[in-house]
Design an enzyme around this catalytic site. Structure first.
Site, PDB file in Angstrom:
ATOM      1  N   SER A   2       0.714  -1.129  -0.140  1.00 58.03           N
ATOM      2  CA  SER A   2       0.191   0.149  -0.073  1.00 58.03           C
ATOM      3  C   SER A   2       1.088   0.966   0.286  1.00 58.03           C
ATOM      4  CB  SER A   2      -1.068   0.296   1.412  1.00 58.03           C
ATOM      5  OG  SER A   2      -2.202   0.787   1.193  1.00 58.03           O
ATOM      6  N   ASP A  20      -9.424  -3.298  -5.961  1.00 54.71           N
ATOM      7  CA  ASP A  20      -8.536  -2.513  -5.317  1.00 54.71           C
ATOM      8  C   ASP A  20      -8.632  -1.137  -5.893  1.00 54.71           C
ATOM      9  OD1 ASP A  20      -6.318  -1.103  -3.726  1.00 54.71           O
ATOM     10  OD2 ASP A  20      -5.567  -3.067  -3.298  1.00 54.71           O
ATOM     11  N   HIS A  32      -8.314  -3.951  -1.501  1.00 53.74           N
ATOM     12  CA  HIS A  32      -7.638  -3.782  -0.627  1.00 53.74           C
ATOM     13  C   HIS A  32      -6.857  -4.019   0.363  1.00 53.74           C
ATOM     14  CE1 HIS A  32      -3.920  -0.512  -0.483  1.00 53.74           C
ATOM     15  NE2 HIS A  32      -4.603  -0.702   0.924  1.00 53.74           N
TER      16      HIS A  32
END
Length: 305
Positions: free
Chosen positions: A150, A246, A276
């Site tokens: 991320s 995502d 995600h």
């Protein structure tokens, strides 16, 4: 996009998906979530050590079990959290396992966070951590890779760009899990989010980038946002994984395409029906285990002598 018999968009292995919130971080809960994540950050990891960098940021170092002598390969891990929350301690278990599996030193940096420490402070801490690792007498500086998930993946890519420009360290590669690369994603608050988003949505993305870039948000500096970099030549071999559900799917694919066009060896793994942070939220799901295995093998290939 259905992947199950009930026409759910989520991968059938990800059974918690429909119960998870669309985002884990908001302007209202950011401080609380950040405080919870900092618990225990001042304690050294089990079988490891805690190093304090000149800025005061800490580096959690996991030495591989049974490995002795110099010339060890190394991995710098950069944690996620949308640039505004998270801690290196949350990755202790995975990084301990990675160190032992690869026979490599794995160090994770607790970079300073905005809004108190906006860009370039977090990236500066990552750069200092990489220098510490590459210059350590037990590390083979020709076999150092970076990884992150991320926001950590985005910082890893930004760090790679800095490293390429500086020319002092030649990275063996970068392995990025659903990296946060482009501040322009979901920048328009009038556009609704897709209903399948989980754990990170447009509002959180705007919050994270806004606090990170601070006063420079309208004209981000060249090395602050990896997707805005005008060229990607000279980057090391790259591995990227991102789910089809995502928020970062499109920006990650665009980045991979640009890397390939620049002549960089790049593999992108698209995980069907994955949201995600799926591997963190559901680490025992078979699709999470498989993706983690592929990440580990990608790093192994980068670090081979």
């Amino acid at each position: 996009m259905a992947t199950g018999t009930d026409a759910s968009p989520f991968h059938p292995d990800l059974r918690l998906a429909r119960f998870l919130p669309r985002t884990a971080v908001t302007a209202g809960n950011r401080r609380l979530v950040r405080a919870m994540g900092s618990v225990g950050a001042g304690r050294a990891p089990r079988k490891g050590e805690l190093v304090t960098l000149p800025s005061g940021a800490r580096l959690r170092v996991h030495w591989p079990s049974g490995a002795a002598g110099p010339h060890l390969p190394a991995v710098l891990h950069i944690h996620g959290g949308g640039l505004i929350i998270g801690s290196a301690r949350s990755g202790d278990r995975a990084n301990r396992r990675l160190a032992d599996t690869l026979g490599a030193v794995v160090a994770s940096v607790d970079y300073r966070l905005p809004p108190e420490h906006p860009y370039p402070a977090p990236l500066d801490d990552c750069e200092a951590a990489l220098a510490w690792l590459a210059e350590h007498h037990r590390v083979d500086s020709t076999r150092v890779a970076v990884t992150g998930e991320s926001a950590g993946g985005g910082l890893a890519a930004a760090l790679t760009a800095r490293t390429v420009d500086a020319g002092r360290i030649t990275l063996a590669g970068q392995a990025l899990m659903y990296p946060m690369l482009d501040d322009r994603t979901a920048a328009d608050p009038t556009q609704p989010d897709p209903p399948y988003l989980r754990l990170w949505n447009g509002a959180s993305n705007r919050l994270g980038w806004g606090l990170y870039l601070g006063a420079q948000a309208s004209t981000p500096p060249a090395d602050a946002v990896p997707a805005r970099r005008d060229h990607l030549s000279g980057f090391p071999p790259t591995w990227i994984a991102v789910g089809t559900l995502d928020l970062f799917r499109d920006e990650d694919h665009a980045f991979a395409e640009r890397l390939a066009a620049a002549g960089v060896a790049c593999e992108i793994v698209t995980v069907p029906g994955a949201y995600h942070g799926f591997d963190v939220a559901e680490p025992h799901a078979s699709v999470s285990i498989d993706t983690t295995r592929r990440l580990t093998e990608a790093l192994r290939g980068m670090l081979k002598s």
